[in-house]
Structure formats: structure tokens, C-alpha cells
Design a protein around this motif. Structure first.
Motif, PDB file in Angstrom:
ATOM      1  N   HIS A 161       0.864  -1.188   0.000  1.00 53.57           N
ATOM      2  CA  HIS A 161       0.000   0.000   0.000  1.00 53.57           C
ATOM      3  C   HIS A 161       0.900   1.236   0.000  1.00 53.57           C
ATOM      4  CE1 HIS A 161      -3.153   2.715   0.431  1.00 53.57           C
ATOM      5  NE2 HIS A 161      -3.408   2.611   1.720  1.00 53.57           N
ATOM      6  N   VAL A 162       1.336   1.626  -1.196  1.00 57.83           N
ATOM      7  CA  VAL A 162       2.322   2.701  -1.304  1.00 57.83           C
ATOM      8  C   VAL A 162       1.750   4.070  -0.932  1.00 57.83           C
ATOM      9  CG1 VAL A 162       3.686   1.491  -3.049  1.00 57.83           C
ATOM     10  CG2 VAL A 162       1.810   2.968  -3.770  1.00 57.83           C
ATOM     11  N   LEU A 163       0.440   4.189  -0.892  1.00 51.30           N
ATOM     12  CA  LEU A 163      -0.182   5.475  -0.578  1.00 51.30           C
ATOM     13  C   LEU A 163      -0.665   5.547   0.871  1.00 51.30           C
ATOM     14  CD1 LEU A 163      -2.290   5.811  -3.862  1.00 51.30           C
ATOM     15  CD2 LEU A 163      -0.137   6.954  -3.350  1.00 51.30           C
ATOM     16  N   TRP A 164      -0.148   4.666   1.722  1.00 52.06           N
ATOM     17  CA  TRP A 164      -0.649   4.611   3.099  1.00 52.06           C
ATOM     18  C   TRP A 164      -0.378   5.903   3.858  1.00 52.06           C
ATOM     19  CZ3 TRP A 164       2.273   5.216   7.500  1.00 52.06           C
ATOM     20  CH2 TRP A 164       3.660   5.140   7.352  1.00 52.06           C
ATOM     21  N   GLU A 165       0.716   6.585   3.523  1.00 54.26           N
ATOM     22  CA  GLU A 165       0.999   7.842   4.219  1.00 54.26           C
ATOM     23  C   GLU A 165      -0.066   8.889   3.917  1.00 54.26           C
ATOM     24  OE1 GLU A 165       5.782   8.110   4.840  1.00 54.26           O
ATOM     25  OE2 GLU A 165       5.021   8.646   2.856  1.00 54.26           O
ATOM     26  N   GLY A 194      -4.165   9.334   7.756  1.00 55.46           N
ATOM     27  CA  GLY A 194      -3.012   9.712   6.959  1.00 55.46           C
ATOM     28  C   GLY A 194      -2.874  11.214   6.888  1.00 55.46           C
ATOM     29  N   SER A 195      -2.020  11.681   6.012  1.00 54.91           N
ATOM     30  CA  SER A 195      -1.797  13.123   5.888  1.00 54.91           C
ATOM     31  C   SER A 195      -2.947  13.821   5.168  1.00 54.91           C
ATOM     32  CB  SER A 195      -0.487  13.382   5.137  1.00 54.91           C
ATOM     33  OG  SER A 195      -0.536  12.840   3.825  1.00 54.91           O
ATOM     34  N   MET A 196      -3.815  13.054   4.511  1.00 55.39           N
ATOM     35  CA  MET A 196      -4.957  13.615   3.801  1.00 55.39           C
ATOM     36  C   MET A 196      -6.254  13.204   4.494  1.00 55.39           C
ATOM     37  SD  MET A 196      -4.105  13.051  -0.248  1.00 55.39           S
ATOM     38  CE  MET A 196      -2.801  13.980  -1.066  1.00 55.39           C
ATOM     39  N   THR A 197      -7.252  14.033   4.373  1.00 53.17           N
ATOM     40  CA  THR A 197      -8.584  13.648   4.823  1.00 53.17           C
ATOM     41  C   THR A 197      -9.155  12.650   3.810  1.00 53.17           C
ATOM     42  OG1 THR A 197      -9.725  15.391   3.569  1.00 53.17           O
ATOM     43  CG2 THR A 197      -8.907  15.955   5.780  1.00 53.17           C
ATOM     44  N   PRO A 198     -10.182  11.877   4.192  1.00 48.24           N
ATOM     45  CA  PRO A 198     -10.792  10.950   3.234  1.00 48.24           C
ATOM     46  C   PRO A 198     -11.241  11.619   1.944  1.00 48.24           C
ATOM     47  CG  PRO A 198     -11.529  10.422   5.446  1.00 48.24           C
ATOM     48  CD  PRO A 198     -10.733  11.696   5.548  1.00 48.24           C
ATOM     49  N   VAL A 199     -11.764  12.833   2.034  1.00 49.86           N
ATOM     50  CA  VAL A 199     -12.212  13.544   0.832  1.00 49.86           C
ATOM     51  C   VAL A 199     -11.016  13.893  -0.060  1.00 49.86           C
ATOM     52  CG1 VAL A 199     -13.316  15.646  -0.027  1.00 49.86           C
ATOM     53  CG2 VAL A 199     -14.276  14.451   1.949  1.00 49.86           C
ATOM     54  N   GLU A 200      -9.941  14.374   0.555  1.00 49.69           N
ATOM     55  CA  GLU A 200      -8.742  14.715  -0.203  1.00 49.69           C
ATOM     56  C   GLU A 200      -8.123  13.473  -0.840  1.00 49.69           C
ATOM     57  OE1 GLU A 200      -7.138  18.581   2.390  1.00 49.69           O
ATOM     58  OE2 GLU A 200      -6.500  16.539   2.903  1.00 49.69           O
TER      59      GLU A 200
END
Length: 253
Positions: A161-165, A194-200
Motif C-alpha cells: 500500500h504505497v499510498l498509506w501515508e 493519513g496526511s490527507m482527509t478521506p475527501v482529499e
């Protein structure tokens, strides 16, 4: 003849059913990606995220940086400065005219992941945008897997999961209804932000999906325009042909 026609219809139906089954992710309900390849800012963001997070393993062997630059409204200088990180045999940064390959060798990737990560040039056509979008959102923690994660759309995938951050980490929670024929319902819940909200994060995945959909068939960007000009030409030609026919046949009674 009748049997031949029935056979052809059966073959086409079987092919369509197979294609539909593949696109739907083997029975998994997919989310609507709602991509728009004419949205240049989205394509530019998708290219940025793909190069930074995906291209370390995956390549786009059928695409060139300069073609991408022209279609996405970027200059070759912008692409060379921000999106090209590979080097040629002499150790120089690759030029915008090269194919979009990564720096990982097939041997290394096979040793690390068990099999070389696939080229993604045509994944937008083979899997469909809904599959890509749903897949990138469907990673969850699974301690039984070698990399610690699994995927509901593509179970037992070898990809980390490379986008986990950006997304954080999810867990899979399943409940089963009552009764003999009750079905199991599973959902993913975010347990580590993570560093983003679910919407982002959803928008980021949509941008990557949009970019891969464009890469799979770049001609889509201009095909509609070609179709409109073709139809206008045919209409104009029909008018000319009509008056020409009247002129040729005016003395025939």
C-alpha cells in the motif's frame, strides 16, 4: 446459415460477459470513478502522484514524456524538471522524448515482490477506471500477508500500500446477518489517519485514475473533436451532393 448466426451471437455474448466480469472485479462492487480526461488540472495532479508514488515500480512503456506534456498542457521543461527522475546509460537525466520507464530492473523486482510489477500503460483499458479507483481505495491491514496488507478488490495482491501515508490504514470489519441464507457484509474502517482527509484522498485517487485512463488511450482527448469535424464535413458534402445531383438530372424527364 441460421446456426452460424446463432453461434456468432453466442460467442459475442460470452465475450461481453467475460469482459464485464473482468471489469467488475470478479463480483466485487466497484465505485464510480467519475473521471474526466478533459480536466487538465486533474491529469496534471494524477501525473505528479503517479510519478512520485507509483513509477518506482510500475512503468508506462507505451507513453513518452513529451507526448504527455503536450496533452496535459505542460512544457517539456516543466516535465524534465519535475517528472523525470530516471537516467540514461551515461548517467544523464533522461530527455522528454524517451519512453516512461522506471529505473527498477526486472530481476530486482522479481526478487523483491515475487514477480515484476506490471506495466500500466493499458490498465485503464483492460481493467477500467472504476476498477483502478476502487482498487486503490481498498487496501486494509492483514498480518497474514507478507507485506502486511491485503485488498478487497484484488485479494492477495503482491503490491504494497504505497499510498498509506496519504490515506492512513484501514481495517476490514465483517458482519453476517441472521438466517440460513444470510450473507456476510464487510466494510473498511480507517483506524489510522493519513496526511490527507478521506475527501482529499478520494480526489487524489480520482486524479491518478484519470491519468491512467488517459494513458490507456490518449486519442480520446481529440477523438470527439475529430468526430464533430467529420460529421460537419459529411453534412456539407451531402448539401453539395444534393445540388450536384439536381444539376445533373435537371434535363432528365
Amino acid at each position: 446459415m441460421k446456426k452460424f448466426i446463432i453461434g456468432v451471437m453466442f460467442a459475442l455474448s460470452a465475450s461481453l460477459m467475460t469482459t464485464t466480469a473482468l471489469a467488475s472485479g470478479d463480483g466485487v462492487e466497484l465505485e464510480d470513478a467519475k473521471v474526466d480526461i478533459h480536466n487538465q488540472p486533474s491529469l496534471q495532479r494524477g501525473a505528479k502522484y503517479f510519478v512520485n508514488y507509483c513509477m518506482g515500480c510500475h512503468s508506462l512503456n507505451f507513453s513518452r514524456y513529451n507526448r504527455m506534456a503536450a496533452d496535459l498542457g505542460l512544457t517539456e521543461e516543466q516535465v524534465a524538471k519535475n517528472l523525470i527522475f530516471t537516467r540514461d546509460a551515461d548517467g544523464e537525466i533522461d530527455k522528454p522524448g524517451v519512453l516512461m520507464k522506471n529505473g527498477m530492473s526486472q530481476k530486482q523486482s522479481a526478487e523483491w515482490f515475487g514477480a515484476p510489477p506490471p506495466d500500466l500503460s493499458l490498465v485503464g483499458r483492460s481493467r477500467g477506471s472504476d476498477w483502478i479507483y476502487s482498487y486503490l481505495k481498498a487496501f486494509y491491514l492483514d498480518p497474514t500477508r507478507p507485506l502486511g496488507v491485503n485488498n478487497t478488490v484484488f485479494p492477495n495482491a503482491g503490491m504494497p500500500h504505497v499510498l498509506w501515508e496519504l490515506q492512513g490504514m484501514q481495517e476490514k470489519h465483517c458482519t453476517k446477518g441472521e438466517g440460513e441464507h444470510a450473507t456476510e457484509h464487510c466494510e473498511l474502517k480507517l483506524v489510522k489517519a493519513g496526511s490527507m482527509t478521506p475527501v482529499e484522498y478520494d480526489q487524489t485517487i480520482r486524479d491518478i485514475t484519470n491519468f491512467l485512463t488517459y494513458v490507456g488511450e490518449p486519442a480520446k482527448l481529440h477523438r470527439t473533436t475529430y468526430g464533430i469535424f467529420t460529421l460537419l464535413f459529411l453534412v456539407l458534402f451531402a448539401v453539395v451532393a444534393y445540388f450536384l445531383k439536381k444539376e445533373y438530372w435537371k434535363d432528365v424527364h
